[in-house]
Design a protein around this motif. Structure first.
Motif, PDB file in Angstrom:
ATOM      1  N   ALA A 135      21.891 -20.378  25.265  1.00 21.68           N
ATOM      2  CA  ALA A 135      21.020 -19.566  24.407  1.00 21.68           C
ATOM      3  C   ALA A 135      19.573 -19.772  24.815  1.00 21.68           C
ATOM      4  O   ALA A 135      19.162 -20.885  25.154  1.00 21.68           O
ATOM      5  CB  ALA A 135      21.217 -19.958  22.950  1.00 21.68           C
ATOM      6  N   ARG A 136      18.808 -18.676  24.819  1.00 23.43           N
ATOM      7  CA  ARG A 136      17.392 -18.752  25.159  1.00 23.43           C
ATOM      8  C   ARG A 136      16.585 -18.017  24.098  1.00 23.43           C
ATOM      9  O   ARG A 136      17.022 -16.994  23.577  1.00 23.43           O
ATOM     10  CB  ARG A 136      17.134 -18.106  26.524  1.00 23.43           C
ATOM     11  CG  ARG A 136      17.781 -18.841  27.677  1.00 23.43           C
ATOM     12  CD  ARG A 136      17.560 -18.096  28.981  1.00 23.43           C
ATOM     13  NE  ARG A 136      16.139 -17.908  29.284  1.00 23.43           N
ATOM     14  CZ  ARG A 136      15.681 -17.260  30.359  1.00 23.43           C
ATOM     15  NH1 ARG A 136      16.535 -16.732  31.205  1.00 23.43           N
ATOM     16  NH2 ARG A 136      14.396 -17.135  30.551  1.00 23.43           N
ATOM     17  N   GLY A 189      22.301 -13.435  20.633  1.00 28.06           N
ATOM     18  CA  GLY A 189      23.107 -14.648  20.616  1.00 28.06           C
ATOM     19  C   GLY A 189      24.118 -14.630  19.493  1.00 28.06           C
ATOM     20  O   GLY A 189      24.423 -13.589  18.916  1.00 28.06           O
ATOM     21  N   CYS A 246      28.831 -11.044  28.371  1.00 29.00           N
ATOM     22  CA  CYS A 246      28.680 -12.426  27.899  1.00 29.00           C
ATOM     23  C   CYS A 246      29.272 -13.340  28.959  1.00 29.00           C
ATOM     24  O   CYS A 246      30.491 -13.370  29.154  1.00 29.00           O
ATOM     25  CB  CYS A 246      29.399 -12.614  26.562  1.00 29.00           C
ATOM     26  SG  CYS A 246      29.374 -14.327  25.990  1.00 29.00           S
ATOM     27  N   ALA A 253      18.725  -8.830  24.706  1.00 35.26           N
ATOM     28  CA  ALA A 253      19.538 -10.046  24.710  1.00 35.26           C
ATOM     29  C   ALA A 253      19.774 -10.471  23.261  1.00 35.26           C
ATOM     30  O   ALA A 253      18.930 -10.244  22.390  1.00 35.26           O
ATOM     31  CB  ALA A 253      18.834 -11.162  25.485  1.00 35.26           C
ATOM     32  N   ARG A 307      13.860 -15.795  23.772  1.00 40.51           N
ATOM     33  CA  ARG A 307      13.024 -14.906  24.567  1.00 40.51           C
ATOM     34  C   ARG A 307      11.976 -14.233  23.687  1.00 40.51           C
ATOM     35  O   ARG A 307      12.226 -13.913  22.528  1.00 40.51           O
ATOM     36  CB  ARG A 307      13.873 -13.838  25.246  1.00 40.51           C
ATOM     37  CG  ARG A 307      14.882 -14.378  26.264  1.00 40.51           C
ATOM     38  CD  ARG A 307      15.688 -13.259  26.861  1.00 40.51           C
ATOM     39  NE  ARG A 307      16.732 -13.738  27.767  1.00 40.51           N
ATOM     40  CZ  ARG A 307      16.605 -13.805  29.081  1.00 40.51           C
ATOM     41  NH1 ARG A 307      15.483 -13.417  29.665  1.00 40.51           N
ATOM     42  NH2 ARG A 307      17.599 -14.239  29.833  1.00 40.51           N
ATOM     43  N   GLU A 346      24.047 -16.841  25.155  1.00 37.05           N
ATOM     44  CA  GLU A 346      23.262 -15.617  25.246  1.00 37.05           C
ATOM     45  C   GLU A 346      24.121 -14.496  25.803  1.00 37.05           C
ATOM     46  O   GLU A 346      24.956 -14.707  26.686  1.00 37.05           O
ATOM     47  CB  GLU A 346      22.038 -15.816  26.147  1.00 37.05           C
ATOM     48  CG  GLU A 346      21.159 -14.579  26.234  1.00 37.05           C
ATOM     49  CD  GLU A 346      19.908 -14.811  27.064  1.00 37.05           C
ATOM     50  OE1 GLU A 346      18.798 -14.695  26.523  1.00 37.05           O
ATOM     51  OE2 GLU A 346      20.057 -15.121  28.272  1.00 37.05           O
TER      52      GLU A 346
END
Length: 489
Positions: free
Chosen positions: A220-221, A256, A214, A254, A223, A174
């Motif tokens: 990784a989330r 990725g 970063c 955010a 959201r 993320e």
């Protein structure tokens, strides 16, 4: 039908496609779930090829005074885009919100029907039309259209509902992006590696700075809303040692590093464009630009099929031409991610690449890849270097005065340039009147190295790519006209 074409999503790709369809004489309804533009600007500017596209439609002046730069990068390694003759890295300091505003005004002016606060819940391809179930201000609705195009982003409802395969890799980390004000921050170039990750900062004007951070090892989330600013500030302090917690966040996001692409850009009467078809690390700001160019490739083809000017098979060339572009996009963004997101173990490769970029041939290759200026479609088996490539800007002299290859593309029709005052050539194109504009012209002060210097005739598609040339093509003009503009009348 409620509309000939329903476009889902009013981002840059959806708005560009809506305008292209209207130029092609097709009614279009755009469904957007947001009640208004967000004003957020992940992208800051656009590439040289996108600038050309806007110029070909006559909307570049709407951006006002623009500034271009020849200085770009690949994975954080500086690249001089000036090695491409007449080219540049792109337009600087134009926020994506401005791009969306210009495209929305253009599409609406052309007659597109934009419906905000409409969320698509499901769709069904019935074979001869598509049914779209949507939730709007007046409750649930069922809309019908001959075709539906998903331009609704990386989490596309259209892609999922229509059953497109979307292979690839999910995000492994993320990253944060934030625009902040009220804080003195040292500019840091893209790709600056620090012991715990990568950071970037740049002034945007009006006292606002953009930061990207970063943190290596940050998982990784998924959201559902933007991260709190204090989370971003804390990550920045861990990586740089600077406390920016007192700054005012303008907006925070955010993202990725996924790398996915659908296996087909078309399933029956449902098509995808932009992030709906491909998701990737936003390296080099390529995502919005490739998405806009997807829309320009698709728009004139879909309009021609809907209006009955061309056969359905023309739509298959959309996948054939744009899927390789998307695949190459994923390849180069993954490579860039490895360069500026990895640790010290990648430094030897960074150093080698920095040495290689000093060679003009390497710089030209990378600049062409990132800018989109090296795209070449399979349009003809001929040997002319311009076949399948974008038409360069060329000043022209006609019986009516000065014009240019760029200005002739404003109506989004095909253009046949008769550069030898050839009556037989003009007669051969009469069956495509109204679909292809035949223009007898001479080159205006053409430099000796102009790719058109020895050309007698050039056929340019509405998206600005050269489909046929004389001399150079192996096929006949009528064959090329029939392939790209349907049967002759």
């Amino acid at each position: 039908m409620d509309a000939s074409v329903i476009v889902v999503g009013a981002g840059p790709a959806g708005l560009m496609l809506a305008g292209e369809l209207r130029l092609g004489g097709v009614d279009v309804t755009v469904l957007e779930q947001l009640p208004a533009r967000t004003g957020e600007s992940r992208g800051l500017g656009f590439t040289a090829r996108t600038m050309e596209v806007f110029d070909q439609r006559g909307i570049l002046p709407a951006f006002g005074a623009i500034e271009t730069s020849t200085q770009g990068h690949f994975g954080g390694r500086p690249v001089d885009f000036g090695v491409l003759e007449g080219a540049h890295y792109g337009v600087k300091a134009v926020p994506q919100s401005k791009t969306e505003s210009v495209l929305e005004e253009w599409a609406l002016r052309l007659g597109a029907d934009l419906r905000r606060s409409h969320t698509v819940r499901a769709l069904t391809d019935k074979g001869d039309h598509v049914v779209v179930e949507t939730e709007g201000p007046d409750g649930p609705q069922r809309l019908t259209a001959r075709y539906v195009v998903g331009c609704d982003g990386g989490r596309s409802t259209v892609r999922k509902a229509a059953g497109f395969d979307f292979p690839g890799t999910s995000a492994t980390r993320e990253m944060f992006l934030a625009d902040i004000r009220g804080c003195e921050i040292t500019p840091r170039p893209i790709g600056e590696t620090v012991p715990l990750g990568m950071v970037m900062s740049a002034p945007l004007g009006d006292g606002i700075d953009r930061i990207i951070v970063c943190e290596r090892g940050a998982p990784a989330r998924r959201r559902t809303e933007a991260p709190p600013y204090q989370e971003v500030a804390a990550a920045w302090q861990r990586l740089t040692g600077q406390d920016i917690s007192h700054a005012e966040p303008v907006w925070v996001s955010a993202f990725g590093d996924p790398a996915r692409q659908v296996t087909a850009y078309r399933r029956g009467r449902v098509l995808l464009a932009g992030d709906s078809a491909h998701v990737h690390l936003p390296a080099g700001g390529q995502g919005m630009n490739v998405s806009i160019q997807d829309a320009v490739n698709l728009g004139w083809k879909l309009a021609a099929v809907v209006a009955g000017r061309a056969l359905d098979g023309l739509l298959d060339t959309y996948h054939e031409e744009r899927h390789p572009v998307g695949r190459r996009l994923l390849m180069n963004t993954q490579a860039q991610g490895m360069l500026f997101l990895s640790g010290d173990e990648m430094q030897p490769l960074r150093d080698v690449l920095s040495e290689l970029i000093r060679y003009d041939e390497v710089a030209r290759h990378l600049a062409g890849m990132v800018s989109g200026l090296d795209i070449r479609y399979d349009v003809d088996s001929g040997d002319h270097p311009l076949l399948g490539m974008r038409m360069p800007h060329q000043e022209l002299i006609t019986a009516d005065g000065k014009t240019s290859s760029t200005e002739l593309l404003h109506p989004a029709r095909g253009v046949l340039l008769d550069l030898a005052d050839d009556a037989e050539l003009r007669d051969a194109a009469t069956g495509w009147h109204g679909r292809v504009d035949v223009v007898t012209a001479a080159l205006h002060e053409a430099p000796s190295h102009s790719p058109l210097q020895d050309a007698r005739a050039v056929l340019v598609r509405p998206d600005g790519y050269v489909a046929w040339m004389s001399p150079g093509s192996r096929g006949e003009l009528a064959e090329a006209l029939g392939r790209w503009f349907g049967p002759a009348r």
